[in-house]
Write a protein that holds these residues in place. Sequence first.
Motif, PDB file in Angstrom:
ATOM      1  N   THR A  32     -84.718  30.073   3.992  1.00 34.93           N
ATOM      2  CA  THR A  32     -83.986  29.157   4.812  1.00 34.93           C
ATOM      3  C   THR A  32     -82.380  29.049   4.554  1.00 34.93           C
ATOM      4  OG1 THR A  32     -85.869  27.645   3.756  1.00 34.93           O
ATOM      5  CG2 THR A  32     -83.936  26.599   4.653  1.00 34.93           C
ATOM      6  N   LEU A  33     -82.091  28.975   5.812  1.00 38.23           N
ATOM      7  CA  LEU A  33     -80.549  29.218   6.050  1.00 38.23           C
ATOM      8  C   LEU A  33     -79.891  27.754   5.789  1.00 38.23           C
ATOM      9  CD1 LEU A  33     -80.461  31.730   9.048  1.00 38.23           C
ATOM     10  CD2 LEU A  33     -80.223  32.340   6.480  1.00 38.23           C
ATOM     11  N   GLU A  34     -78.724  27.951   5.417  1.00 41.71           N
ATOM     12  CA  GLU A  34     -77.865  26.457   5.406  1.00 41.71           C
ATOM     13  C   GLU A  34     -77.105  26.558   6.513  1.00 41.71           C
ATOM     14  OE1 GLU A  34     -78.210  24.299   3.009  1.00 41.71           O
ATOM     15  OE2 GLU A  34     -79.915  25.273   2.204  1.00 41.71           O
ATOM     16  N   PRO A  35     -77.151  25.107   7.334  1.00 38.07           N
ATOM     17  CA  PRO A  35     -76.340  24.855   8.336  1.00 38.07           C
ATOM     18  C   PRO A  35     -74.934  25.393   8.126  1.00 38.07           C
ATOM     19  CG  PRO A  35     -77.526  23.113   7.802  1.00 38.07           C
ATOM     20  CD  PRO A  35     -77.601  24.142   6.908  1.00 38.07           C
ATOM     21  N   ASP A  36     -74.044  25.866   9.339  1.00 34.05           N
ATOM     22  CA  ASP A  36     -72.825  26.337   9.053  1.00 34.05           C
ATOM     23  C   ASP A  36     -71.790  25.740  10.350  1.00 34.05           C
ATOM     24  OD1 ASP A  36     -74.006  27.833  11.135  1.00 34.05           O
ATOM     25  OD2 ASP A  36     -72.700  29.573  10.645  1.00 34.05           O
ATOM     26  N   GLY A  37     -72.436  24.837  10.759  1.00 29.65           N
ATOM     27  CA  GLY A  37     -71.905  24.144  12.099  1.00 29.65           C
ATOM     28  C   GLY A  37     -72.047  22.692  11.981  1.00 29.65           C
ATOM     29  N   THR A  38     -70.939  21.940  12.523  1.00 28.08           N
ATOM     30  CA  THR A  38     -71.058  20.491  12.673  1.00 28.08           C
ATOM     31  C   THR A  38     -70.757  20.117  13.950  1.00 28.08           C
ATOM     32  OG1 THR A  38     -70.432  20.248  10.327  1.00 28.08           O
ATOM     33  CG2 THR A  38     -70.151  18.390  11.758  1.00 28.08           C
ATOM     34  N   GLY A  39     -71.600  19.495  14.601  1.00 28.86           N
ATOM     35  CA  GLY A  39     -71.430  18.855  16.169  1.00 28.86           C
ATOM     36  C   GLY A  39     -71.672  17.427  16.132  1.00 28.86           C
ATOM     37  N   ALA A  40     -71.537  17.003  17.277  1.00 26.35           N
ATOM     38  CA  ALA A  40     -71.837  15.299  17.419  1.00 26.35           C
ATOM     39  C   ALA A  40     -72.807  14.627  16.994  1.00 26.35           C
ATOM     40  CB  ALA A  40     -71.875  15.104  19.000  1.00 26.35           C
ATOM     41  N   TYR A  41     -74.044  15.650  16.603  1.00 27.44           N
ATOM     42  CA  TYR A  41     -75.328  15.194  16.116  1.00 27.44           C
ATOM     43  C   TYR A  41     -75.546  15.681  14.598  1.00 27.44           C
ATOM     44  CZ  TYR A  41     -76.084  13.700  20.914  1.00 27.44           C
ATOM     45  OH  TYR A  41     -75.676  13.364  22.157  1.00 27.44           O
ATOM     46  N   LYS A  49     -74.882  32.811  12.970  1.00 30.51           N
ATOM     47  CA  LYS A  49     -75.268  32.956  11.641  1.00 30.51           C
ATOM     48  C   LYS A  49     -76.848  33.210  11.763  1.00 30.51           C
ATOM     49  CE  LYS A  49     -75.886  30.723   7.350  1.00 30.51           C
ATOM     50  NZ  LYS A  49     -75.436  29.630   6.381  1.00 30.51           N
ATOM     51  N   ILE A  50     -77.427  32.599  12.843  1.00 24.18           N
ATOM     52  CA  ILE A  50     -78.777  33.046  12.979  1.00 24.18           C
ATOM     53  C   ILE A  50     -78.906  34.709  13.374  1.00 24.18           C
ATOM     54  CG2 ILE A  50     -81.065  32.880  14.423  1.00 24.18           C
ATOM     55  CD1 ILE A  50     -80.079  29.791  14.871  1.00 24.18           C
ATOM     56  N   ARG A  51     -78.132  35.013  14.178  1.00 25.01           N
ATOM     57  CA  ARG A  51     -78.283  36.363  14.744  1.00 25.01           C
ATOM     58  C   ARG A  51     -77.937  37.295  13.540  1.00 25.01           C
ATOM     59  NH1 ARG A  51     -79.969  38.109  19.715  1.00 25.01           N
ATOM     60  NH2 ARG A  51     -79.593  40.012  18.884  1.00 25.01           N
ATOM     61  N   ARG A  52     -76.702  37.117  12.773  1.00 23.21           N
ATOM     62  CA  ARG A  52     -76.253  37.956  11.696  1.00 23.21           C
ATOM     63  C   ARG A  52     -77.434  38.084  10.557  1.00 23.21           C
ATOM     64  NH1 ARG A  52     -71.557  35.103  12.356  1.00 23.21           N
ATOM     65  NH2 ARG A  52     -72.179  33.656  10.509  1.00 23.21           N
ATOM     66  N   GLU A  53     -78.038  36.878  10.377  1.00 23.24           N
ATOM     67  CA  GLU A  53     -79.230  36.849   9.257  1.00 23.24           C
ATOM     68  C   GLU A  53     -80.270  37.466   9.549  1.00 23.24           C
ATOM     69  OE1 GLU A  53     -78.340  35.735   6.199  1.00 23.24           O
ATOM     70  OE2 GLU A  53     -76.629  35.100   6.510  1.00 23.24           O
ATOM     71  N   SER A  54     -80.662  37.536  10.903  1.00 25.21           N
ATOM     72  CA  SER A  54     -81.916  38.050  11.358  1.00 25.21           C
ATOM     73  C   SER A  54     -81.976  39.459  12.203  1.00 25.21           C
ATOM     74  CB  SER A  54     -82.634  37.250  12.530  1.00 25.21           C
ATOM     75  OG  SER A  54     -81.746  37.147  13.783  1.00 25.21           O
ATOM     76  N   GLN A  55     -80.673  39.930  12.302  1.00 23.68           N
ATOM     77  CA  GLN A  55     -80.543  41.305  12.988  1.00 23.68           C
ATOM     78  C   GLN A  55     -80.981  42.419  12.130  1.00 23.68           C
ATOM     79  OE1 GLN A  55     -79.701  41.349  16.402  1.00 23.68           O
ATOM     80  NE2 GLN A  55     -80.807  43.443  16.072  1.00 23.68           N
TER      81      GLN A  55
END
Length: 122
Positions: A32-41, A49-55
Amino acid sequence: MTDKKTTGQKTAIADGCHIAEALMKIGNAITTLEPDGTGAYGKYLSLGKIRRESQSHLDRHGLSIVQLPETGDGGALAVRTIITHVATGEVIQTVLALSPEQPTNQSYGATLSYLRRYALGT
């Protein structure tokens, strides 16, 4: 069928199932990956991060991913995600579509990023 040796046991892999086996192994290997971004929602996992962790997992199991923007039904923004098992040419693809909240470049970009992240994260 193709025979494959794993830890001293012989396992049969049906033709056309190599991509499914690779995806299963990747799913079992990624934590499980921890969120690394914050947006309006709220918080989210960034596409980077998804690409780095999965590549490295994709490379190890011979998978390639391409994501292409498209126009969906009713003018919605869509992303076609194509996963290819390089050694066999097997392909799985899906299309996700979503209408941007506003007709602005920012909203289109945010929607495209969301669709790409969601397609890779599921």
